[in-house]
Design an enzyme around this catalytic site. Structure first.
Site, mmCIF file in Angstrom:
data_model
loop_
_atom_site.group_PDB
_atom_site.id
_atom_site.type_symbol
_atom_site.label_atom_id
_atom_site.label_comp_id
_atom_site.label_asym_id
_atom_site.label_seq_id
_atom_site.Cartn_x
_atom_site.Cartn_y
_atom_site.Cartn_z
ATOM 1 C CB SER A 1 -0.950 -0.010 1.199
ATOM 2 O OG SER A 1 -0.254 -0.313 2.366
ATOM 3 C CG ASN B 1 -3.234 4.079 1.715
ATOM 4 O OD1 ASN B 1 -4.395 4.273 2.102
ATOM 5 N ND2 ASN B 1 -2.702 2.877 1.678
#
Ligand code: 3HC
Length: 688
Positions: free
Chosen positions: A424, A495
């Site tokens: 991520s 993110n």
């Protein structure tokens, strides 16, 4: 012979074929043509009945959404005009439906006297998803056909149903395995029967007097008008009119409500998302290759070497098992490799539990669940990965660990196989460098839970080839996910932006605003949870690692996080983080305000010399949204995100941004938010 030509034996039935590729949308221009054909059939005395059907394997996807983007020209011919002509005619009309029959397309069929469909037909009134209501008679005819209560449920959901289900509900008269047009011709000799002439009903088991109760209940069940429920309330009003008013007055009401909604901010935002979603795989310089495209379209024919016939996942953790389930659900056999017996046992249970749940919910039969379960295999033998077309790495989030995995995978995987990382945050190029196939390496960032969340960030490394990306986009479609292209930068799109958002929330809390209030403001805006509840869900330890990598929160500090972690408050998993959790409150998932945490914020603020400051709710909201938008803007400038719409899709489908506000970039442009002077920017993202 073309289907629209009169059949020599049946001169009295005119077949009219909706033909406006790709989806037979009923645009103003196409409706003008269609109206001409319909009028010609009506004017022709040799024509006794009309069958309306569709070309290209579908009936129609409804009105052309592009037409709603500008004021309607005064002389525009719309689907309403076509339907009015059908309604006014003395001839029998039959709708013969295959494939998608949606929105205005279904409404056209409801104006016909009979409806027959193939087993492949899918019927729906999805207008609510565009912030609209059916505006071509659907809200008045459907309640007369299946009862106001069921019609309301169907239109409020907006999802499409199979022909079989439509038959059960009474929306169509027949389903045929073959010979659609023949059957429609036969129905054309039946007597005329118009829904407009029927009386409204509430439901078979309810008298008309129950109408006000059903309406009041419906209003209570949908979100407030100002927070995502505008179209839903208008839809209920329109259906109420179908019960209380004569047909023509009901139609008048529906038209007024529809026209109001077309201009409303929520509908504009939802239409923006509709178009943004359809832009996602239009990548400059990238044409989907033939096989990949066919695969995306569900072709099960012979596969080229750039398609995914078999997949593998490395790592049996939460993420790995979610990804495997997602692949198996799309019919792709998958093997999960992991050397940890405990993790494998847990993953087996997760997979089994997931498919059992689907059986309980009636979404899968026992047999289908068993088959899907069987298509996920577990192994500790890495050599079993050698025939996979795609391998997704989902191991611990640590660059060195992942590097090692990629080295190993490159040696085992067959030459054409694609190697993807589910990282991520980490650098895809650093992983690609460990292999001899950097063109076949990319990031596939799934969101938790991977089998449910509809977003997939497709991360392009420096050397990722267009063919690899094409396969990834095709895969996203097959998994029924929105694939969004991201450049390779810390945290990618979603993110990277959320780190700034959460960091800003921490900074505001240091300035004396309690976390519960900050969360409440963002929930009132429409997020399912606020930034602190979200941090508690993902884990404060993860949050600290990220903040350290980014140089602290928006004020450059990490003290509060460190202290909370020192107190073993890691978030929901330890029943305490920024909030407290109690098993007896909301199954342990409901955040409970904790003054102790507020005191820690206050102490750290005093230590750092931060002056407390009063914030209005609007300031809290604008500063947090501003953090998102500012970072989004930077990502666009740096080429990490391609288009503002891509960012909006990431936020709506990955982070719960309220869809009726269009996503952060749309919202910034269409609201009074002026983020650029309200922010402090944290350090720039780079993997260099
Ligand atoms: N209007 C305009 N364009 C449409 C359209 C529509 N109703 N439906 C699909 N398209 C376009 C898409 O933008 C896309 O264009 P592109 O090739 O230039 O990108 C193309 O048709 C193919 O669409 P998809 O990529 O979405 O193809 P899929 O096969 O994945 O899906 C679909 C097909 C299920 C029909 C899906 O496109 C869809 O859900 N469309 C919208 C249906 C809808 O909302 N209908 C209601 C319209 S409002 C209405 O009818 C008002 C009436 O009540 C008055």
């Amino acid at each position: 012979m073309l289907p629209s030509e009169p059949h020599p034996r049946d001169q009295h039935v005119r077949i009219i074929t909706l033909d406006n590729p790709p989806v037979n949308a009923l645009s103003f221009a196409y409706c003008a043509k269609l109206l001409g054909e319909i009028r010609a059939a009506h004017a022709d005395d040799s024509v006794e009945a009309v069958v309306i059907t569709g070309a290209h394997g579908l009936f129609s996807a409804g009105a052309d959404v592009n037409d709603f983007q500008a004021e309607m020209p005064a002389n525009a011919v719309t689907i309403r005009d076509v339907i009015a002509a059908v309604e006014a005619s003395v001839k029998v009309h039959v709708a013969a439906m295959d494939g998608n029959c949606l929105g205005g397309g279904l409404e056209l069929s409801l104006a016909c006297d009979y409806r027959v469909a193939t087993r492949n037909a899918r019927l729906g009134l999805p207008e609510i998803r565009l912030g609209l209501i059916p505006g071509a008679g659907g809200t008045q005819r459907l309640p007369r056909l299946i009862g106001a209560r069921t019609a309301l449920e169907f239109m409020l959901k907006g999802s499409s149903i199979s022909a079989g289900r439509a038959l059960e509900l009474g929306i169509i008269d027949e389903v045929v395995a073959e010979g659609l047009i023949e059957r429609a011709r036969a129905l054309a000799s039946e007597p005329k029967r118009r829904l407009s002439e029927r009386d409204a009903i509430i439901a078979k088991d309810l008298p008309l007097q129950a109408g006000p109760y059903v309406v009041a209940q419906a209003h209570k069940m949908v979100p407030p008008e100002e927070n995502g429920g505008l179209a839903a309330h208008k839809l209920i009003d329109a259906v109420q009119a179908s019960v209380e008013l004569p047909f023509v007055f009901g139609i008048g009401r529906e038209t007024r409500l529809f026209d109001e909604l077309v201009r409303s901010a929520p509908s504009q935002a939802l239409r923006h998302l509709f178009f943004a979603e359809r832009e996602l795989d239009k990548i400059p310089g990238l044409a989907l290759s033939g096989v990949a495209l066919r695969q995306a379209q569900g072709d099960t024919g012979p596969r080229g070497d750039d398609t995914i016939a078999k997949a593998a996942v490395v790592g049996a953790g939460t993420m790995g098992s979610g990804i495997a389930i997602s692949l198996a659900q799309a019919g792709i056999p998958v093997v999960i490799v992991d050397n940890n017996d405990e993790a494998v046992d847990k993953a087996r249970q997760t997979v089994m539990g997931m498919f059992m749940y689907q059986v309980q919910k009636g979404r899968l039969t026992q047999e289908e669940a068993w088959k899907r379960g069987q298509s996920i295999r577990f192994t500790d033998d890495w050599n079993e990965l050698s025939d996979a077309d795609l391998i997704v790495e989902a191991v611990f989030e640590n660059l060195d660990v992942k590097r090692e995995v990629f080295r190993k995978l490159d040696a085992i995987a067959k030459p054409g196989a694609i190697l993807a990382s589910n990282t991520s945050t980490l650098d895809i190029d650093a992983l690609a460098r460990e292999t001899k196939r950097p063109d076949r390496v990319l990031g596939l960032h799934f969101f938790v839970p991977a089998n449910i969340m509809p977003l997939l960030e497709i991360v392009r490394g420096r050397e990722t080839s267009p063919e690899t990306l094409a396969v990834a986009f095709a895969l996203a479609k097959r998994l029924r996910k929105k694939g969004v292209l991201s450049g390779n930068a810390f945290g990618f799109i979603g993110n990277r932006m959320i780190f700034d958002y959460v960091g800003t929330a921490n900074a505001i809390a240091e300035e004396g605003v309690p976390p519960y209030r900050i969360d409440a403001v963002m929930k009132a805006f429409g997020f399912p949870m606020g930034p602190f509840a979200m941090s508690d869900l993902s884990g404060l330890d993860i949050g600290l690692a990220v903040q350290k990598a980014r140089g602290g929160d928006a004020n450059g500090r990490t003290h509060v996080l460190e202290r909370l972690i020192g107190m073993k408050r890691l978030g929901q998993k330890t029943m305490a983080g920024f909030f407290k959790y109690d098993k007896s409150v909301g199954k342990g998932r409901e955040p409970i305000r904790d003054p102790q945490v507020e005191e820690i914020f206050a102490e750290e603020a005093r230590n750092a010399g931060v002056t407390p400051r009063a914030y209005s709710d609007e300031e809290i909201r604008d500063r947090l949204l501003g953090a998102l938008v500012h970072r989004g803007q930077k990502l666009l400038e740096e080429g990490i995100a391609l288009r503002p719409g891509d960012i909006d899709i990431v936020y709506v489908y990955g982070y719960g941004f309220p869809p009726h506000r269009g996503g952060p970039m749309w919202y910034a442009e269409h609201s009074t938010l002026s983020p650029f002077d309200k922010l402090r920017v944290t350090r720039e993202p780079t993997h260099a």
